[in-house]
Scaffold this active site. Structure first.
Site, PDB file in Angstrom:
ATOM      1  CB  VAL B 142      -0.928   0.006   1.232  1.00 59.57           C
ATOM      2  CG1 VAL B 142      -1.558   1.387   1.445  1.00 59.57           C
ATOM      3  CG2 VAL B 142      -2.019  -1.045   1.089  1.00 59.57           C
ATOM      4  CB  CYS B 143       1.078   4.142   0.736  1.00 63.04           C
ATOM      5  SG  CYS B 143       1.353   5.924   0.857  1.00 63.04           S
ATOM      6  CB  THR B 144       5.784   5.194  -0.364  1.00 58.87           C
ATOM      7  OG1 THR B 144       5.718   5.044   1.054  1.00 58.87           O
ATOM      8  CG2 THR B 144       5.242   6.567  -0.740  1.00 58.87           C
ATOM      9  N   GLY B 145       4.906   1.805  -0.099  1.00 54.15           N
ATOM     10  CA  GLY B 145       5.430   0.450   0.088  1.00 54.15           C
ATOM     11  C   GLY B 145       5.892  -0.169  -1.221  1.00 54.15           C
ATOM     12  CB  ALA B 192      -3.341   4.531  -4.846  1.00 54.08           C
TER      13      ALA B 192
END
Lengths: 267, 267
Positions: B142-145, B192
């Protein structure tokens, strides 16, 4: 590398520290074009944590409050030590009832099934909530947290909401149940089940720092939801799925109802 | 009081224990009318936790995976002890790299700004992810992961997404950036920014237990979002707010880009 304004000034772990370092006076500000307002003193936000609670009830709002520059967010438990939430994830409180700020600007109570039932019987917690709730600027909850607020006597005469499975129980606690995702009545702001805490917290962020700041937060957390099913409310889920889940949640509903009635008699 | 099926059989802290106690065989089940499928063995889900991570990136999916009966969810850190997330909230890992199950069914990486940059440089973490990612049934973020997954070499040749502010950096890591809330490409599923983890996890729950179970979960967590502003994506937020926030996040973007380019050269 100097970009002028760094991410830390808006959001993240250092937000509080940097805001305090600036010692902002109350008033209107502009940060890189973003207009927002700041209070005279950082808002003290007390978020209750307790065994068996639903982590997402807490973390949705906690993330938004934490990203709201200048707030002081406290995770308040009855006692020190890790608190295990309903899926097994443990979080650490930062305050106990005895060292929680008094008064607080925002009092917040998350929910859960088993955990909520236990708290509706826990005199020490109810006393703490009644005490801080008396003077808090905002008294708030997500999910079944409103049943705990109600049991602490804080929703009598107010419109409120809760998780759909137990919303009707609010009427036994002197509140008027409303079928809405977020319900505001004077200084009481209650939200529906689990994920509603995100909608709820963005609305509070708008109250604290203004609409434009909250809009930027909504973009920061990329809250452009696309639920994979159209099933997030009893009405949308349809009779079959709703009926199955309501039957599974009936023990919670019935226990909450009994406790609410016992509480009404005692008053 | 006996209501036949209790809530605990579907969700909550006891879900895993009760599912294991039943020792379910793989196949199709019916619980109070709810149809779902169970695997031969509980899915091992390894969720990375690290200092500075965004709690909501983790907790959205964690709540859904925890409510998915029969899963085994592990919070895996480099070392033991509380991990402080980006707003100051601390959570406890349940495993370290050395005692994390091997192989895992789902490998999951949450994101954040500063924390992600640190992890993109952390050889021990990248090695752990590359190792488990090689054999995991699903490699997810998730996200910048996704930048961390990419730096571990796990997104080369895959379509993927990330927080809008750094999505383009994925191309430096051999991935094809896609502007979507959840991107599936073979066994890579990336989401995202921050709140997208809820949409993401419900989709995975549907893969694991079937659509009907996931529909019930969506109702259980009352995921009927009503964002207070229409501002959750750059397109919806509009040029002004998007521009302000993009400028604030520019240091993150630039650092991530530098690290991704260094990584590309090293390959």
């Amino acid at each position: 590398m100097n970009h002028g304004i760094t991410r830390r000034e808006l959001v993240g772990a250092m937000a509080v520290a940097s805001a305090l370092a600036q010692k902002p006076a109350a008033g209107d500000y502009d940060m890189g074009g973003l207009k927002y307002k700041m209070p005279e003193k950082p808002e003290q936000i007390a978020m209750l944590v307790y065994p068996g609670m639903t982590a997402l009830d807490l973390i949705g709002p906690n993330q938004v409050f934490g990203y709201t520059m200048g707030t002081r967010v406290h995770l308040v438990a009855k006692e020190q030590g890790a608190v295990k939430t309903d899926t097994g994830l443990s979080i650490l409180p930062t305050k106990t009832f005895s060292d929680c700020p008094n008064p607080v600007d925002i009092l917040f109570v998350p929910g859960e099934a088993i955990g909520t039932i236990n708290l509706m019987k826990d005199e020490e917690t109810l006393k703490f909530l009644a005490d801080r709730g008396q003077t808090a600027t905002l008294v708030t909850s997500v999910c079944t947290g409103s049943l705990i607020l109600g049991r602490a006597g804080l929703l009598r005469g107010y419109k409120a909401t809760s998780h759909w499975a137990v919303r009707d129980v609010l009427s036994e606690l002197g509140a008027t149940p409303v079928n809405a995702r977020v319900v505001e009545d004077r200084n009481r702001i209650t939200a529906a089940g689990i994920t509603s805490g995100i909608d709820f917290a963005l609305r509070i962020a708008a109250k604290l720092r203004g609409d434009e700041y909250a809009r930027a937060l909504e973009l920061q957390i990329e809250y452009d939801p696309q639920p994979p099913f159209q099933s997030g409310s009893p009405e949308k889920a349809g009779e079959r799925i709703h009926g199955i889940l309501a039957a599974m949640l009936a023990p919670l509903h019935d226990q909450a109802l009994q406790l609410a009635r016992a509480s009404a008699k005692a008053m």
